[in-house]
Design a protein around this motif. Structure first.
Motif, PDB file in Angstrom:
ATOM      1  N   HIS A 134       6.986   0.197 -13.498  1.00  0.00           N
ATOM      2  CA  HIS A 134       6.673   0.632 -12.339  1.00  0.00           C
ATOM      3  C   HIS A 134       6.425   2.196 -12.498  1.00  0.00           C
ATOM      4  O   HIS A 134       5.705   2.833 -11.480  1.00  0.00           O
ATOM      5  CB  HIS A 134       7.762   0.483 -11.158  1.00  0.00           C
ATOM      6  CG  HIS A 134       7.619  -0.867 -10.781  1.00  0.00           C
ATOM      7  ND1 HIS A 134       6.581  -1.252  -9.828  1.00  0.00           N
ATOM      8  CD2 HIS A 134       8.592  -2.126 -10.968  1.00  0.00           C
ATOM      9  CE1 HIS A 134       6.581  -2.383  -9.430  1.00  0.00           C
ATOM     10  NE2 HIS A 134       7.931  -3.249 -10.004  1.00  0.00           N
TER      11      HIS A 134
ATOM     12  N   ARG B  69       2.875   3.562 -12.192  1.00  0.00           N
ATOM     13  CA  ARG B  69       2.150   3.482 -10.615  1.00  0.00           C
ATOM     14  C   ARG B  69       1.426   4.845 -10.485  1.00  0.00           C
ATOM     15  O   ARG B  69       0.184   4.536 -10.177  1.00  0.00           O
ATOM     16  CB  ARG B  69       2.995   3.003  -9.633  1.00  0.00           C
ATOM     17  CG  ARG B  69       2.505   2.697  -8.291  1.00  0.00           C
ATOM     18  CD  ARG B  69       3.223   2.422  -7.169  1.00  0.00           C
ATOM     19  NE  ARG B  69       2.697   1.918  -6.081  1.00  0.00           N
ATOM     20  CZ  ARG B  69       2.547   0.290  -6.129  1.00  0.00           C
ATOM     21  NH1 ARG B  69       3.380  -0.321  -6.838  1.00  0.00           N
ATOM     22  NH2 ARG B  69       1.873  -0.175  -4.897  1.00  0.00           N
ATOM     23  N   PRO B  70       1.861   5.864 -10.490  1.00  0.00           N
ATOM     24  CA  PRO B  70       1.377   6.957 -10.045  1.00  0.00           C
ATOM     25  C   PRO B  70       0.225   7.273 -11.038  1.00  0.00           C
ATOM     26  O   PRO B  70      -0.827   7.883 -10.637  1.00  0.00           O
ATOM     27  CB  PRO B  70       2.390   8.356  -9.942  1.00  0.00           C
ATOM     28  CG  PRO B  70       3.569   7.787 -10.748  1.00  0.00           C
ATOM     29  CD  PRO B  70       3.451   6.338 -10.491  1.00  0.00           C
TER      30      PRO B  70
ATOM     31  N   GLU C 274      -4.863   2.543  -1.615  1.00  0.00           N
ATOM     32  CA  GLU C 274      -3.445   3.144  -1.888  1.00  0.00           C
ATOM     33  C   GLU C 274      -3.898   4.454  -2.633  1.00  0.00           C
ATOM     34  O   GLU C 274      -2.951   5.482  -2.405  1.00  0.00           O
ATOM     35  CB  GLU C 274      -2.551   2.422  -2.776  1.00  0.00           C
ATOM     36  CG  GLU C 274      -1.162   2.978  -2.761  1.00  0.00           C
ATOM     37  CD  GLU C 274      -0.294   1.977  -3.627  1.00  0.00           C
ATOM     38  OE1 GLU C 274       0.965   2.565  -3.852  1.00  0.00           O
ATOM     39  OE2 GLU C 274      -0.459   0.805  -3.689  1.00  0.00           O
TER      40      GLU C 274
ATOM     41  N   ALA D  98      -2.443   8.024  -1.558  1.00  0.00           N
ATOM     42  CA  ALA D  98      -1.647   8.738  -2.090  1.00  0.00           C
ATOM     43  C   ALA D  98      -2.005  10.055  -2.403  1.00  0.00           C
ATOM     44  O   ALA D  98      -1.188  10.905  -2.567  1.00  0.00           O
ATOM     45  CB  ALA D  98      -1.137   7.887  -3.583  1.00  0.00           C
TER      46      ALA D  98
ATOM     47  N   ARG E 212       3.432  10.470   1.446  1.00  0.00           N
ATOM     48  CA  ARG E 212       3.444   9.643   0.393  1.00  0.00           C
ATOM     49  C   ARG E 212       2.980   8.308   0.933  1.00  0.00           C
ATOM     50  O   ARG E 212       3.319   7.812   2.164  1.00  0.00           O
ATOM     51  CB  ARG E 212       4.950   9.414  -0.011  1.00  0.00           C
ATOM     52  CG  ARG E 212       5.466  10.648  -0.709  1.00  0.00           C
ATOM     53  CD  ARG E 212       6.869  10.758  -1.411  1.00  0.00           C
ATOM     54  NE  ARG E 212       7.039  11.813  -2.229  1.00  0.00           N
ATOM     55  CZ  ARG E 212       8.191  11.914  -3.091  1.00  0.00           C
ATOM     56  NH1 ARG E 212       8.791  10.707  -3.385  1.00  0.00           N
ATOM     57  NH2 ARG E 212       8.479  12.970  -3.571  1.00  0.00           N
TER      58      ARG E 212
ATOM     59  N   HIS F 229       2.587   4.119  -0.005  1.00  0.00           N
ATOM     60  CA  HIS F 229       2.918   3.015  -0.967  1.00  0.00           C
ATOM     61  C   HIS F 229       2.479   1.682  -0.338  1.00  0.00           C
ATOM     62  O   HIS F 229       2.533   1.492   0.705  1.00  0.00           O
ATOM     63  CB  HIS F 229       4.486   2.999  -1.115  1.00  0.00           C
ATOM     64  CG  HIS F 229       4.808   1.951  -2.150  1.00  0.00           C
ATOM     65  ND1 HIS F 229       5.133   2.546  -3.423  1.00  0.00           N
ATOM     66  CD2 HIS F 229       5.265   0.579  -1.933  1.00  0.00           C
ATOM     67  CE1 HIS F 229       5.515   1.472  -4.129  1.00  0.00           C
ATOM     68  NE2 HIS F 229       5.601   0.443  -3.419  1.00  0.00           N
TER      69      HIS F 229
ATOM     70  N   GLY G 213       1.886  -2.650  -0.577  1.00  0.00           N
ATOM     71  CA  GLY G 213       2.481  -3.776  -0.896  1.00  0.00           C
ATOM     72  C   GLY G 213       1.981  -5.161  -0.210  1.00  0.00           C
ATOM     73  O   GLY G 213       0.772  -5.050   0.385  1.00  0.00           O
TER      74      GLY G 213
END
Length: 216
Positions: free
Chosen positions: A90, A93-94, A125, A129, A156, A158, A160
């Motif tokens: 994880h 991710r960025p 996303e 972001a 920020r 995120h 899902g």
């Protein structure tokens, strides 16, 4: 690990080289992409990575499990085996979001390109972001029958799986349209006027959502 294919290494004492030793093989980053939104079964990964054969997929998964990027898990009432990212995985991710945003330069979809709802939402996303907007809202994206949510808090974002609770804006579209919207500054207006993208919410919330989606 027995049966694990030996990968080529750069043998350089450098963080980037060490990362490429793990992630530099073909398909590896795309496999990580497929797990960003949660666990997936082997058959799902194989179906959503067209062109990747079953033997190579198994090899890549074994390698990533051995390196602590991916682990096996049980999903569903029958606890069927699936794969998910570890905390180390994880952490990518960025990096993947920034690469996705950087790659949103193609003017249109090719007739030979495959497209998936998850890939289109990842572009959403990635754009959001990078905005650093002072927004405190949740948006829901219904893309070709699949539902995703984007939470934006103090600059920020995120994403899902599943609906937003509750959504300030609901966007309904197809994956191809959403990818083009994320790539072209004028595409959002064109898509809404043509009925390929529907945005439901208050005028102010829709304006904030579209500001996050419009590439600069």
């Amino acid at each position: 690990m027995e049966g694990l294919t030996v990968k080529r290494a750069y043998h350089q004492h450098c963080g980037l080289a060490a990362a490429m030793d793990v992630l530099g093989e073909r398909w590896t980053l795309l496999l990580v992409r497929e797990l960003l939104l949660g666990p997936r079964r082997y058959s799902e990964l194989l179906a959503d990575l067209p062109g990747l054969g079953t033997n190579l997929l198994a090899d890549r998964l074994r390698f990533l499990v051995a390196r602590g990027v991916v682990r096996q898990c049980g999903v569903g009432s029958a606890q069927r085996y699936a794969y998910e990212l570890t905390d180390t995985g994880h952490g990518l991710r960025p990096v993947l979001l920034e690469l996705t945003r950087w790659g949103l330069f193609r003017p249109e979809l090719s007739t030979v390109d495959t497209v998936r709802p998850r890939w289109a939402f990842l572009a959403v996303e990635a754009l959001a972001a990078g905005r650093h907007a002072e927004v405190d809202e949740d948006y829901e994206f219904r893309v070709d029958g699949e539902v995703f949510h984007l939470s934006v808090r103090a600059g920020r974002a995120h994403g899902g799986l599943g609906p937003a609770q509750p959504p300030s804006v609901v966007a309904t579209t197809d994956a191809g349209t959403l990818l083009v919207v994320c790539a072209q500054p004028t595409a959002l207006t064109e898509a809404t006027h043509a009925g390929r993208l529907e945005l439901t919410g208050t005028d102010s919330a829709v304006r904030r959502c579209t500001a996050l989606l419009t590439p600069s």
